[in-house]
Design a protein around this motif. Structure first.
Motif, PDB file in Angstrom:
ATOM      1  N   GLN A 114       0.635  -1.386  -0.412  1.00  0.00           N
ATOM      2  CA  GLN A 114      -0.152   0.360   0.077  1.00  0.00           C
ATOM      3  C   GLN A 114       0.854   1.419   0.137  1.00  0.00           C
ATOM      4  OE1 GLN A 114      -1.746   0.881   3.774  1.00  0.00           O
ATOM      5  NE2 GLN A 114      -1.892   2.785   3.697  1.00  0.00           N
TER       6      GLN A 114
ATOM      7  N   SER B 168     -10.880   4.718  -1.986  1.00  0.00           N
ATOM      8  CA  SER B 168     -11.727   5.911  -2.082  1.00  0.00           C
ATOM      9  C   SER B 168     -11.369   6.808  -3.048  1.00  0.00           C
ATOM     10  CB  SER B 168     -11.807   6.867  -0.918  1.00  0.00           C
ATOM     11  OG  SER B 168     -11.817   5.660   0.253  1.00  0.00           O
TER      12      SER B 168
ATOM     13  N   ALA C 142      -6.050   1.997   1.285  1.00  0.00           N
ATOM     14  CA  ALA C 142      -6.080   2.074   2.297  1.00  0.00           C
ATOM     15  C   ALA C 142      -6.116   0.254   2.863  1.00  0.00           C
ATOM     16  CB  ALA C 142      -6.993   3.022   2.938  1.00  0.00           C
TER      17      ALA C 142
ATOM     18  N   SER D  33      -4.769  15.413  -8.499  1.00  0.00           N
ATOM     19  CA  SER D  33      -5.119  16.890  -7.415  1.00  0.00           C
ATOM     20  C   SER D  33      -5.473  18.137  -7.524  1.00  0.00           C
ATOM     21  CB  SER D  33      -4.139  15.970  -6.469  1.00  0.00           C
ATOM     22  OG  SER D  33      -2.516  16.427  -6.927  1.00  0.00           O
TER      23      SER D  33
ATOM     24  N   ASN E 206       1.942   9.047  -6.836  1.00  0.00           N
ATOM     25  CA  ASN E 206       1.820  10.475  -7.256  1.00  0.00           C
ATOM     26  C   ASN E 206       2.127  10.865  -8.659  1.00  0.00           C
ATOM     27  OD1 ASN E 206       1.330  10.733  -4.424  1.00  0.00           O
ATOM     28  ND2 ASN E 206       3.094  10.452  -3.922  1.00  0.00           N
TER      29      ASN E 206
ATOM     30  N   SER F  81      -8.693  13.833  -5.474  1.00  0.00           N
ATOM     31  CA  SER F  81      -8.164  13.441  -4.978  1.00  0.00           C
ATOM     32  C   SER F  81      -8.694  11.712  -4.735  1.00  0.00           C
ATOM     33  CB  SER F  81      -8.724  13.578  -3.275  1.00  0.00           C
ATOM     34  OG  SER F  81      -9.743  13.507  -3.033  1.00  0.00           O
ATOM     35  N   TYR F  82      -7.661  10.595  -4.137  1.00  0.00           N
ATOM     36  CA  TYR F  82      -7.611   9.292  -4.049  1.00  0.00           C
ATOM     37  C   TYR F  82      -6.875   8.578  -3.136  1.00  0.00           C
ATOM     38  CZ  TYR F  82      -3.055   8.892  -4.640  1.00  0.00           C
ATOM     39  OH  TYR F  82      -1.944   8.611  -4.761  1.00  0.00           O
ATOM     40  N   ARG F  83      -7.355   7.859  -1.966  1.00  0.00           N
ATOM     41  CA  ARG F  83      -7.146   7.192  -1.342  1.00  0.00           C
ATOM     42  C   ARG F  83      -7.175   5.845  -1.382  1.00  0.00           C
ATOM     43  NH1 ARG F  83      -5.115   7.274   4.143  1.00  0.00           N
ATOM     44  NH2 ARG F  83      -6.001   6.319   5.021  1.00  0.00           N
TER      45      ARG F  83
ATOM     46  N   ASN G  81       1.405   3.723  -3.304  1.00  0.00           N
ATOM     47  CA  ASN G  81       0.879   5.514  -2.780  1.00  0.00           C
ATOM     48  C   ASN G  81       1.594   6.210  -2.988  1.00  0.00           C
ATOM     49  OD1 ASN G  81      -2.110   5.191  -1.653  1.00  0.00           O
ATOM     50  ND2 ASN G  81      -1.792   4.937   0.186  1.00  0.00           N
TER      51      ASN G  81
END
Length: 416
Positions: free
Chosen positions: A110, A143, A134, A125, A118, A130-132, A114
């Motif tokens: 993870q 997300s 997890a 962004s 980038n 935005s994103y996530r 991430n």
């Protein structure tokens, strides 16, 4: 440090038509995430305030259920009326939390992901998206938020990169990817070790979770995996992540905001194409379920562990010394288990939250303001795995021993 010089016509001509151009000097590429369509999908504007409120209170509805392996929930925003959407995707798999080593590898994956994303979605962004991604014990949670027009494209970029990164990790990747892997591993080890040096009340909260929840790996298990033999490798990390994302899998998604049902089903198609078509369906009996134990009563504790200290009324007590020799604070978390979601129901949970809301002010006033036991005093409703609820009271103090804190908490509870 600087000077102001007027440019000559010769300089302007030379710079306007240079004989050679450095290939690394170029205009930035077009930002594909900048939206151009801000149309609202909700249609007719609702002017009645009561109708607005009733629409806002409506829960999302299930619009897609493919053999219980892919469920899509949808709710169109008809209250705020902004051209933005929120998409949540949960990938459920029993492979992530099956062992400390598997969980460690997925956390490293993870972090590498991430860090790598980038460079892929920086433009998103800048354009207000935005994103996530997890890693959680039950699988992965993705997300994405932002302007509705470009969100499906962002989701497909993120999800596709999740799988292509695994293929790069398998081959060892380039030097940059190796550096990202080593950096993620070192940062995770440092953060895991530092967790044992957290404030006593945070350590107490973690220890109570170890006691109450059915399956929880200890911090030392993760440290052993990060430092032990055989060492963690990129290739093994790729195989573990691939088994989680292409093995037994189930997906559940929610689209809420400026998005209609057809677009929500397109999001489901992206999830199905990227993950589910390459994986085996997860059976209901294989779905990861996390439960909490029921804390035994005083009589049950006497039967299981033998007679307890007659001067202490709490049936089950767990004590641990602070890891740091310089730690000057003591902490106690006193937990009164109330039941589970099924037993309490919506009304019972609401009553518990109301009691906790009143208890917070009462505990702070009595234990902090009047008795001056410590700066950290709190009482709140705590939810554990499996929907277990409890009233938890926490006090951290540098002037009183844990037994004294326990005694004063119980005295306050009687008064409250």
């Amino acid at each position: 440090k600087y000077r102001d010089v007027k440019m000559t016509p010769q300089q302007i001509e030379k710079w306007s038509n240079p004989p050679t151009m450095d290939p690394e000097l170029h205009v930035p590429a077009l930002n594909e995430y900048i939206p151009t369509d801000f149309t609202l999908k909700c249609g007719t504007v609702v002017t009645n305030d009561d109708d607005d409120i009733s629409l806002e209170l409506q829960p999302p509805k299930l619009i897609l259920d493919v053999h219980h392996n892919l469920r899509m929930w949808h709710k169109m925003d008809q209250y705020w009326k902004v051209p933005k959407t929120h998409i949540r995707v949960s990938l459920l798999t029993p492979n992530v939390y099956r062992s400390p080593r598997s969980m460690t590898y997925n956390r490293i994956y993870q972090r590498v992901l991430n860090d790598d994303l980038n460079s892929f979605v920086y433009d998103a962004s800048v354009a207000g998206c935005s994103y996530r991604v997890a890693c959680i014990p039950s699988g992965f949670r993705i997300s994405v938020n932002g302007y509705s027009e470009k969100l499906p494209f962002l989701l497909e970029t993120v999800t596709s990169r999740m799988l292509s990164l695994i293929e790069e990790l398998k081959t060892g990747g380039d030097y940059g990817l190796q550096q990202k892997f080593e950096k993620a591993k070192a940062n995770l080890l440092r953060e895991t070790k530092n967790y044992k040096l957290d404030t006593p009340y945070e350590v107490a909260s973690y220890n109570s979770r170890l006691l109450m929840e059915e399956t929880v790996w200890d911090v030392d298990n993760y440290i052993d995996e990060l430092e032990g033999d055989p060492p963690l490798t990129m290739e093994e990390c790729a195989h573990v992540a691939e088994e989680c994302l292409r093995g037994r899998l189930k997906a559940e998604a929610l689209c809420i905001g400026n998005i209609d049902e057809a677009e929500a089903k397109n999001v489901a198609n992206v999830v199905d194409k990227v993950f589910l078509k390459q994986s085996r369906p997860l059976l209901d009996v294989e779905t990861p379920i996390f439960r909490s134990f029921k804390i035994p009563t005083l009589e049950e504790c006497n039967t299981i562990f033998g007679p307890t200290d007659p001067l202490r009324s709490a049936p089950l007590i767990y004590q641990e010394l602070a890891f740091s020799e310089s730690e000057e604070n003591n902490a106690v978390e006193f937990i009164l288990q109330a039941g589970c979601d099924f037993e309490l129901g919506y009304e019972g949970v609401a009553i518990l939250e109301l009691i906790a809301h009143m208890a917070y002010n009462s505990a702070f006033h009595q234990l902090r303001t009047i008795e001056q036991l410590g700066y950290i005093v709190s009482s709140f409703a705590r939810k554990a795995a499996g929907g277990s609820w409890a009233l938890s009271t926490v006090v951290q103090s540098s002037v009183a021993e844990p037994t004294k804190l326990e005694e004063r908490i119980q005295a306050w509870l009687v008064q409250f």
